[in-house]
Scaffold this motif. Structure first.
Motif, PDB file in Angstrom:
ATOM      1  N   LEU A  58       5.935   9.013  -6.274  1.00  0.00           N
ATOM      2  CA  LEU A  58       5.109  10.211  -6.083  1.00  0.00           C
ATOM      3  C   LEU A  58       3.755  10.032  -6.771  1.00  0.00           C
ATOM      4  N   GLU A  59       3.793   9.433  -7.967  1.00  0.00           N
ATOM      5  CA  GLU A  59       2.569   9.264  -8.755  1.00  0.00           C
ATOM      6  C   GLU A  59       1.565   8.328  -8.065  1.00  0.00           C
ATOM      7  N   VAL A  60       2.076   7.291  -7.382  1.00  0.00           N
ATOM      8  CA  VAL A  60       1.156   6.337  -6.727  1.00  0.00           C
ATOM      9  C   VAL A  60       0.818   6.739  -5.289  1.00  0.00           C
ATOM     10  N   GLY A  61       1.280   7.941  -4.854  1.00  0.00           N
ATOM     11  CA  GLY A  61       0.773   8.497  -3.603  1.00  0.00           C
ATOM     12  C   GLY A  61       1.566   8.246  -2.344  1.00  0.00           C
ATOM     13  N   VAL A  62       2.863   7.917  -2.474  1.00  0.00           N
ATOM     14  CA  VAL A  62       3.690   7.783  -1.275  1.00  0.00           C
ATOM     15  C   VAL A  62       3.797   9.164  -0.612  1.00  0.00           C
ATOM     16  N   PRO A  63       3.468   9.277   0.693  1.00  0.00           N
ATOM     17  CA  PRO A  63       3.369  10.601   1.317  1.00  0.00           C
ATOM     18  C   PRO A  63       4.697  11.306   1.547  1.00  0.00           C
ATOM     19  N   GLU A  64       5.766  10.523   1.766  1.00  0.00           N
ATOM     20  CA  GLU A  64       7.081  11.117   2.038  1.00  0.00           C
ATOM     21  C   GLU A  64       8.141  10.178   1.485  1.00  0.00           C
ATOM     22  N   ILE A  65       9.131  10.746   0.803  1.00  0.00           N
ATOM     23  CA  ILE A  65      10.209   9.930   0.259  1.00  0.00           C
ATOM     24  C   ILE A  65      11.534  10.440   0.797  1.00  0.00           C
ATOM     25  N   LEU A  92       0.865  -1.184   0.000  1.00  0.00           N
ATOM     26  CA  LEU A  92       0.000   0.000   0.000  1.00  0.00           C
ATOM     27  C   LEU A  92       0.903   1.237   0.000  1.00  0.00           C
ATOM     28  N   PRO A  93       1.176   1.809  -1.159  1.00  0.00           N
ATOM     29  CA  PRO A  93       2.152   2.905  -1.234  1.00  0.00           C
ATOM     30  C   PRO A  93       1.814   4.098  -0.353  1.00  0.00           C
ATOM     31  N   ALA A  94       0.531   4.384  -0.175  1.00  0.00           N
ATOM     32  CA  ALA A  94       0.140   5.580   0.582  1.00  0.00           C
ATOM     33  C   ALA A  94       0.174   5.375   2.095  1.00  0.00           C
ATOM     34  N   ALA A  95       0.492   4.135   2.531  1.00  0.00           N
ATOM     35  CA  ALA A  95       0.391   3.821   3.967  1.00  0.00           C
ATOM     36  C   ALA A  95       1.520   4.407   4.807  1.00  0.00           C
ATOM     37  N   GLY A  96       2.628   4.797   4.177  1.00  0.00           N
ATOM     38  CA  GLY A  96       3.741   5.321   4.967  1.00  0.00           C
ATOM     39  C   GLY A  96       4.890   5.765   4.099  1.00  0.00           C
ATOM     40  N   PRO A  97       5.960   6.285   4.730  1.00  0.00           N
ATOM     41  CA  PRO A  97       7.094   6.834   3.979  1.00  0.00           C
ATOM     42  C   PRO A  97       7.857   5.766   3.193  1.00  0.00           C
ATOM     43  N   ALA A  98       8.615   6.220   2.207  1.00  0.00           N
ATOM     44  CA  ALA A  98       9.555   5.372   1.485  1.00  0.00           C
ATOM     45  C   ALA A  98      10.967   5.874   1.760  1.00  0.00           C
ATOM     46  N   ALA A  99      11.939   4.946   1.743  1.00  0.00           N
ATOM     47  CA  ALA A  99      13.349   5.294   1.912  1.00  0.00           C
ATOM     48  C   ALA A  99      14.112   4.826   0.681  1.00  0.00           C
ATOM     49  N   LEU A 100      14.823   5.758   0.037  1.00  0.00           N
ATOM     50  CA  LEU A 100      15.575   5.453  -1.192  1.00  0.00           C
ATOM     51  C   LEU A 100      17.061   5.638  -0.958  1.00  0.00           C
TER      52      LEU A 100
END
Length: 279
Positions: free
Chosen positions: A147-154, A124-132
Protein backbone atom coordinates in the motif's frame (compact mmCIF):
# COMPACT_ATOMS: atom_id res chain seq x y z
CA UNK A 1 34.61 1.60 35.90
CA UNK A 2 36.36 -0.93 33.63
CA UNK A 3 38.76 0.19 30.90
CA UNK A 4 37.29 -2.48 28.65
CA UNK A 5 34.13 -1.45 26.80
CA UNK A 6 31.34 -3.99 26.78
CA UNK A 7 31.16 -6.24 23.75
CA UNK A 8 27.75 -5.60 22.17
CA UNK A 9 25.45 -8.63 22.13
CA UNK A 10 22.32 -9.30 20.08
CA UNK A 11 20.34 -12.37 19.14
CA UNK A 12 17.08 -13.89 18.00
CA UNK A 13 14.32 -14.98 20.38
CA UNK A 14 11.77 -17.57 19.28
CA UNK A 15 10.46 -21.02 20.12
CA UNK A 16 11.69 -23.10 18.39
CA UNK A 17 14.67 -21.12 17.16
CA UNK A 18 17.36 -23.70 16.27
CA UNK A 19 16.38 -23.52 12.58
CA UNK A 20 16.94 -19.74 12.35
CA UNK A 21 19.36 -18.49 9.68
CA UNK A 22 19.80 -15.17 11.52
CA UNK A 23 22.88 -16.21 13.58
CA UNK A 24 24.72 -17.22 10.37
CA UNK A 25 23.68 -13.94 8.74
CA UNK A 26 24.68 -11.59 11.56
CA UNK A 27 27.80 -13.66 12.28
CA UNK A 28 28.87 -13.16 8.66
CA UNK A 29 28.36 -9.40 8.90
CA UNK A 30 30.19 -9.13 12.24
CA UNK A 31 33.16 -10.94 10.72
CA UNK A 32 33.03 -9.02 7.42
CA UNK A 33 33.10 -5.62 9.14
CA UNK A 34 35.53 -6.63 11.87
CA UNK A 35 33.07 -5.83 14.68
CA UNK A 36 33.63 -7.23 18.17
CA UNK A 37 30.15 -8.48 18.88
CA UNK A 38 28.08 -11.64 19.08
CA UNK A 39 24.63 -12.73 17.88
CA UNK A 40 23.05 -15.78 19.50
CA UNK A 41 19.85 -17.86 19.17
CA UNK A 42 17.66 -17.93 22.30
CA UNK A 43 14.79 -20.40 22.73
CA UNK A 44 12.41 -18.63 25.12
CA UNK A 45 8.99 -19.84 26.26
CA UNK A 46 6.08 -17.40 26.08
CA UNK A 47 5.73 -17.18 29.87
CA UNK A 48 9.41 -16.16 30.21
CA UNK A 49 9.49 -13.56 27.43
CA UNK A 50 8.99 -10.44 29.56
CA UNK A 51 11.55 -11.45 32.18
CA UNK A 52 14.13 -12.28 29.49
CA UNK A 53 13.60 -8.99 27.60
CA UNK A 54 13.97 -6.97 30.83
CA UNK A 55 17.12 -8.89 31.81
CA UNK A 56 19.06 -8.97 28.51
CA UNK A 57 20.17 -5.28 28.56
CA UNK A 58 21.80 -5.89 31.96
CA UNK A 59 23.93 -8.62 30.34
CA UNK A 60 25.23 -6.37 27.56
CA UNK A 61 22.55 -6.94 24.94
CA UNK A 62 21.89 -3.95 22.67
CA UNK A 63 18.84 -5.52 21.03
CA UNK A 64 17.38 -8.62 19.46
CA UNK A 65 15.21 -10.02 16.72
CA UNK A 66 11.91 -11.62 17.65
CA UNK A 67 10.37 -14.43 15.65
CA UNK A 68 7.43 -16.85 15.92
CA UNK A 69 5.56 -17.02 18.28
CA UNK A 70 6.64 -13.81 20.08
CA UNK A 71 6.19 -11.02 17.50
CA UNK A 72 2.85 -9.77 18.81
CA UNK A 73 3.76 -10.18 22.49
CA UNK A 74 7.01 -8.25 22.02
CA UNK A 75 5.02 -5.30 20.68
CA UNK A 76 2.87 -5.25 23.82
CA UNK A 77 5.93 -5.39 26.09
CA UNK A 78 7.77 -2.56 24.29
CA UNK A 79 7.95 0.96 25.75
CA UNK A 80 8.34 2.74 22.38
CA UNK A 81 6.77 1.50 19.14
CA UNK A 82 7.55 2.58 15.56
CA UNK A 83 4.65 3.55 13.30
CA UNK A 84 5.23 0.59 11.00
CA UNK A 85 5.31 -1.90 13.91
CA UNK A 86 2.03 -0.44 15.18
CA UNK A 87 0.46 -0.69 11.72
CA UNK A 88 1.59 -4.30 11.24
CA UNK A 89 0.66 -5.24 14.81
CA UNK A 90 3.90 -7.10 15.46
CA UNK A 91 7.59 -6.49 16.16
CA UNK A 92 10.57 -8.32 14.69
CA UNK A 93 13.36 -5.96 15.80
CA UNK A 94 13.93 -4.66 19.34
CA UNK A 95 16.45 -2.00 20.32
CA UNK A 96 17.44 -1.75 24.00
CA UNK A 97 17.99 1.94 24.59
CA UNK A 98 20.54 3.40 27.05
CA UNK A 99 17.64 4.83 29.10
CA UNK A 100 16.35 1.29 29.70
CA UNK A 101 13.39 1.51 27.34
CA UNK A 102 12.63 -1.19 24.75
CA UNK A 103 12.06 0.22 21.26
CA UNK A 104 10.05 -2.05 18.92
CA UNK A 105 10.21 -1.90 15.14
CA UNK A 106 9.07 -4.10 12.26
CA UNK A 107 11.39 -4.34 9.26
CA UNK A 108 9.61 -7.22 7.47
CA UNK A 109 7.83 -4.92 5.01
CA UNK A 110 11.05 -3.01 4.35
CA UNK A 111 12.85 -6.33 3.71
CA UNK A 112 10.11 -7.49 1.36
CA UNK A 113 10.25 -4.33 -0.80
CA UNK A 114 14.07 -4.14 -0.75
CA UNK A 115 14.27 -7.76 -1.94
CA UNK A 116 11.97 -7.06 -4.90
CA UNK A 117 13.79 -3.85 -5.83
CA UNK A 118 17.17 -5.60 -5.74
CA UNK A 119 16.19 -8.76 -7.63
CA UNK A 120 13.49 -7.39 -9.96
CA UNK A 121 14.67 -3.80 -10.64
CA UNK A 122 12.09 -3.46 -13.42
CA UNK A 123 9.24 -3.86 -10.88
CA UNK A 124 6.68 -1.03 -11.03
CA UNK A 125 4.33 -1.45 -8.05
CA UNK A 126 1.80 1.11 -9.28
CA UNK A 127 1.45 -0.52 -12.72
CA UNK A 128 -1.22 -3.04 -11.71
CA UNK A 129 -2.90 -5.16 -9.03
CA UNK A 130 -1.14 -7.47 -6.59
CA UNK A 131 -2.36 -10.94 -5.55
CA UNK A 132 -1.54 -12.23 -2.05
CA UNK A 133 -1.92 -15.79 -0.81
CA UNK A 134 -2.33 -15.93 2.97
CA UNK A 135 -3.58 -13.52 5.63
CA UNK A 136 -1.33 -14.10 8.65
CA UNK A 137 1.35 -11.93 10.26
CA UNK A 138 3.61 -11.94 7.21
CA UNK A 139 0.69 -10.88 5.02
CA UNK A 140 0.12 -7.83 7.24
CA UNK A 141 3.70 -6.64 6.73
CA UNK A 142 3.56 -7.24 2.96
CA UNK A 143 0.16 -5.58 2.69
CA UNK A 144 1.25 -2.44 4.54
CA UNK A 145 4.38 -2.12 2.42
CA UNK A 146 2.56 -2.66 -0.90
CA UNK A 147 0.00 0.00 0.00
CA UNK A 148 2.84 2.36 0.92
CA UNK A 149 4.60 1.96 -2.46
CA UNK A 150 1.36 2.61 -4.38
CA UNK A 151 -0.06 -0.72 -5.52
CA UNK A 152 -3.57 0.26 -6.72
CA UNK A 153 -5.41 -2.94 -5.73
CA UNK A 154 -4.42 -5.86 -3.52
CA UNK A 155 -6.31 -9.14 -3.86
CA UNK A 156 -6.14 -11.60 -0.97
CA UNK A 157 -7.18 -15.22 -0.69
CA UNK A 158 -6.79 -17.22 2.52
CA UNK A 159 -7.90 -20.71 3.52
CA UNK A 160 -9.95 -19.09 6.32
CA UNK A 161 -11.76 -16.24 4.57
CA UNK A 162 -12.55 -14.40 7.82
CA UNK A 163 -8.88 -13.53 8.31
CA UNK A 164 -8.71 -11.94 4.85
CA UNK A 165 -11.96 -10.05 5.52
CA UNK A 166 -10.43 -8.72 8.75
CA UNK A 167 -7.46 -7.35 6.79
CA UNK A 168 -9.82 -5.61 4.36
CA UNK A 169 -11.74 -4.07 7.26
CA UNK A 170 -8.50 -2.77 8.72
CA UNK A 171 -6.52 -1.74 5.63
CA UNK A 172 -9.34 -0.39 3.50
CA UNK A 173 -10.93 -0.26 0.09
CA UNK A 174 -7.85 -1.11 -2.00
CA UNK A 175 -8.11 -4.65 -0.59
CA UNK A 176 -10.30 -7.15 -2.48
CA UNK A 177 -10.99 -10.54 -0.86
CA UNK A 178 -11.35 -13.72 -2.95
CA UNK A 179 -12.70 -17.04 -1.71
CA UNK A 180 -9.98 -19.70 -1.39
CA UNK A 181 -11.65 -21.72 -4.17
CA UNK A 182 -11.27 -18.68 -6.47
CA UNK A 183 -7.62 -17.93 -5.56
CA UNK A 184 -6.45 -18.88 -9.06
CA UNK A 185 -8.75 -16.26 -10.60
CA UNK A 186 -7.13 -13.39 -8.69
CA UNK A 187 -3.89 -13.97 -10.65
CA UNK A 188 -5.48 -12.59 -13.82
CA UNK A 189 -3.66 -9.35 -14.82
CA UNK A 190 -1.95 -9.18 -11.37
CA UNK A 191 1.56 -7.78 -11.83
CA UNK A 192 2.80 -8.66 -8.34
CA UNK A 193 2.06 -12.14 -6.93
CA UNK A 194 3.12 -13.09 -3.39
CA UNK A 195 2.80 -16.24 -1.32
CA UNK A 196 2.83 -15.04 2.30
CA UNK A 197 1.59 -18.41 3.65
CA UNK A 198 3.69 -21.40 4.78
CA UNK A 199 2.23 -23.56 1.99
CA UNK A 200 5.03 -25.07 -0.06
CA UNK A 201 7.55 -24.94 2.78
CA UNK A 202 9.49 -28.08 3.70
CA UNK A 203 7.22 -30.08 6.04
CA UNK A 204 4.07 -28.14 5.05
CA UNK A 205 1.37 -28.99 2.49
CA UNK A 206 1.97 -27.90 -1.12
CA UNK A 207 0.45 -24.70 -2.44
CA UNK A 208 -2.25 -26.04 -4.76
CA UNK A 209 -3.66 -22.77 -6.12
CA UNK A 210 -4.08 -23.05 -9.94
CA UNK A 211 -1.57 -20.79 -11.71
CA UNK A 212 -2.80 -20.96 -15.31
CA UNK A 213 -4.09 -17.35 -15.11
CA UNK A 214 -0.63 -15.96 -14.23
CA UNK A 215 0.35 -12.95 -16.35
CA UNK A 216 3.82 -13.40 -17.92
CA UNK A 217 4.59 -9.77 -16.99
CA UNK A 218 4.12 -10.52 -13.27
CA UNK A 219 6.84 -10.42 -10.63
CA UNK A 220 6.23 -13.54 -8.50
CA UNK A 221 7.79 -13.98 -5.06
CA UNK A 222 7.46 -16.54 -2.28
CA UNK A 223 8.25 -15.70 1.34
CA UNK A 224 9.10 -19.39 1.82
CA UNK A 225 12.86 -19.94 1.37
CA UNK A 226 13.11 -23.62 2.35
CA UNK A 227 13.19 -24.76 -0.41
CA UNK A 228 14.65 -21.76 -2.26
CA UNK A 229 12.72 -22.70 -5.40
CA UNK A 230 9.13 -23.57 -4.49
CA UNK A 231 6.55 -25.02 -6.86
CA UNK A 232 5.04 -21.52 -7.18
CA UNK A 233 8.36 -20.07 -8.37
CA UNK A 234 9.08 -23.00 -10.72
CA UNK A 235 5.66 -22.76 -12.38
CA UNK A 236 5.82 -18.96 -12.57
CA UNK A 237 9.26 -19.10 -14.21
CA UNK A 238 7.92 -21.64 -16.72
CA UNK A 239 5.09 -19.18 -17.52
CA UNK A 240 7.64 -16.48 -18.33
CA UNK A 241 7.32 -14.49 -15.10
CA UNK A 242 10.22 -12.91 -13.21
CA UNK A 243 10.63 -14.83 -9.95
CA UNK A 244 12.24 -13.70 -6.69
CA UNK A 245 12.92 -16.18 -3.87
CA UNK A 246 12.23 -15.40 -0.23
CA UNK A 247 15.78 -15.52 1.12
CA UNK A 248 16.45 -11.90 0.13
CA UNK A 249 13.63 -10.68 2.35
CA UNK A 250 15.30 -12.36 5.35
CA UNK A 251 18.62 -10.71 4.47
CA UNK A 252 17.21 -7.22 3.90
CA UNK A 253 14.93 -7.17 6.97
CA UNK A 254 18.00 -7.87 9.12
CA UNK A 255 20.07 -4.91 7.91
CA UNK A 256 18.34 -2.05 9.82
CA UNK A 257 18.60 -3.94 13.13
CA UNK A 258 22.27 -4.75 12.60
CA UNK A 259 22.95 -1.08 11.91
CA UNK A 260 21.12 0.06 15.07
CA UNK A 261 22.91 -2.50 17.27
CA UNK A 262 26.43 -2.52 15.86
CA UNK A 263 26.73 0.90 14.17
CA UNK A 264 27.43 -0.25 10.61
CA UNK A 265 24.96 -0.56 7.74
CA UNK A 266 25.67 -4.00 6.23
CA UNK A 267 25.53 -4.70 2.51
CA UNK A 268 23.26 -7.44 1.17
CA UNK A 269 25.18 -9.11 -1.66
CA UNK A 270 26.08 -12.53 -3.08
CA UNK A 271 28.59 -13.15 -0.27
CA UNK A 272 25.82 -12.52 2.29
CA UNK A 273 23.54 -14.99 0.51
CA UNK A 274 26.26 -17.63 0.26
CA UNK A 275 27.13 -17.31 3.96
CA UNK A 276 23.52 -17.81 5.03
CA UNK A 277 22.96 -20.75 2.68
CA UNK A 278 26.16 -22.37 3.98
CA UNK A 279 25.30 -21.66 7.64
Amino acid sequence: MSDHPRIPLAGVIGSPVAHSRSPALHGHWLKTYGIRGHYVPMDVAAEDLEQVLRTLPKAGFVGCNVTIPHKEAALVLADVISDRAALIGAANTLIFRPDGKIHADNTDGYGFIANLRQNAPQWLPAAGPAALIGAGGAARAVLASLLEVGVPEIRIANRTRARADALRAEFGARIVVYDWAQAGNMMEDALTVVNTSSLGMVGQPELRVPLDALDFRAIVTDLVYTPLRTRLLDEAAAAGCTVVDGLGMLLHQAAPGFERWFGTRPEVNEATRAAVLAG
